[in-house]
Scaffold this active site. Sequence first.
Site, short mmCIF file in Angstrom:
data_model
loop_
_atom_site.label_atom_id
_atom_site.label_comp_id
_atom_site.label_asym_id
_atom_site.label_seq_id
_atom_site.Cartn_x
_atom_site.Cartn_y
_atom_site.Cartn_z
N SER A 173 0.79 -0.81 0.07
CA SER A 173 0.04 -0.20 -0.10
C SER A 173 0.92 1.54 -0.20
CB SER A 173 -0.94 -0.05 1.05
OG SER A 173 -2.04 0.77 1.23
N ASP A 429 -8.65 -5.81 -5.23
CA ASP A 429 -8.18 -4.92 -4.41
C ASP A 429 -8.62 -3.47 -4.96
OD1 ASP A 429 -7.14 -3.00 -2.68
OD2 ASP A 429 -4.89 -3.49 -3.21
N HIS A 454 -6.11 -6.87 -0.77
CA HIS A 454 -4.81 -5.72 -0.49
C HIS A 454 -3.30 -6.54 -0.25
CE1 HIS A 454 -3.96 -1.68 -0.35
NE2 HIS A 454 -3.86 -1.55 0.97
#
Length: 495
Positions: A173, A429, A454
């Site tokens: 991320s 995601d 994710h």
Amino acid sequence: MSKIVIVFKVLVTLLFVDVLHGLPYSHFQSKKQHGEKREPHITELFFTQTLDHFNFNSMGNGTFNQRYLLIDNFWKKGYGPIFFYTGNEGDIWEFALNSGFITELAAQQRALVIFAEHRFYGKSQPFGKDSFLIPQIGLLTVEQALADYAVMITELRQQLGATECPVIVFGGSYGGMLSVYMRLKYPNIVTGALAASAPILSTAGMGDPTQFFTDVTTDFEKVAPECTNAVRNAFHELKELADNRVFSHIQSEFMLCKAPTSEQDIRQLYLLLRNAFTMMAMLDYPYSTYFMGKMPANPVKVACETMLRGPDLLANLRNTAGIVYNTTGTLTCLDLYGLFMECADPTGCGLGYDSLAWDYQACTEISMCYESNNVTDMFPPLSFSESDREHYCFKRWGVLPRPNWLKTQFFGDELSSTSNIIFSNGNLDPWANGGVRQSLSPSLVALNISGGAHHLDLRGSNDADPVSVIIARRTEANLIAQWVDNERVRLRKSP
């Protein structure tokens, strides 16, 4: 130079994982070394870090204690590579305990592992309780964080006798964004990067502001089209109650601790509910997890089953949100403002001090002007334009965002001049389409993971893993081994 302060050393055992963090044992599956199982030994340490890398007058040579975690029991000392996790917006233990692939790979490739905590998060507070005051918080920037990691890597290599050990950075991320940036900005230090679920394009202001919540909706629609219809209809019923100011009924339907009394309260309820669906889409793993909160296996499927349970759509919507906000079922009411904080990130900043740090970053460099519109998505129209962002950020922090800065500073989509980066994304995601989905060269490799949520590939091996992520991890391992070997060849040829 920097001092190292040892706080504690702990063997990550089944008891530690289950009791302290509620994580299943498979997240730290051990690897056999010479016929024996070996667990990662995690040592928590603090590094004396420079406060301001770029202004010699503001803080002089001031320093703060930056936390990092060290795993050295797999390492072939002085030879094995260094796997460095570029910590993101939270407590570094949270990421270390949910990134088992890195330790599994370290066992295979005999690497040293370092998980570094981002300044202003967790215990790495440059000014203690005053860290979130103005102007102190002005030292919270992407550039300062990258410089922290560059200095830490350089000095630890010296101290540990690892100056000839190639460095591979990992991140998920925002942490994946930082891994990309480390390879771009410090190629003299970093040999390669694995950037999992890294939305480097959308957070640089590139792309469609409706994309994120459209993709959240798509996740639920894939499970059952009638699921998204039920969500839309539930929000429509809620809007009718709000328009007619039947606030007491809204309170009872959603088990709110206090009845809403204003348009702002209704907006907050919309945001709270939308955030629940966002979290389930992001964390749609095929097994139960405890990461950013407790989540059942396949939470999107569970949510759709809940939304379609009966004719009372508002009750179904409440119970679906409860998968995120009332996992134990013990809350007697939902605190509208205590469970979700509106901020400069429409996907959620979280709670506590870490949420303040992320809010500030979303107000300065990291652009997240995402909005729902009830046309391409299943949520109420909730805009968050650049002007909305400017107004909020100036009022909250006294700053005006620089929407194009990340694109200017870190290449935007003009990445072809760099090398040795893996961009991995899962098709479940909602962040995926904000990142790099197509390979740009033989050494700028995009991996698209079917059935992956994710940064699933950073998690440890699990029996429920889809074949796609097993293949992706194998590809990642092979590429990283190749980069390490090539760097060793380069170092041997250097004068």
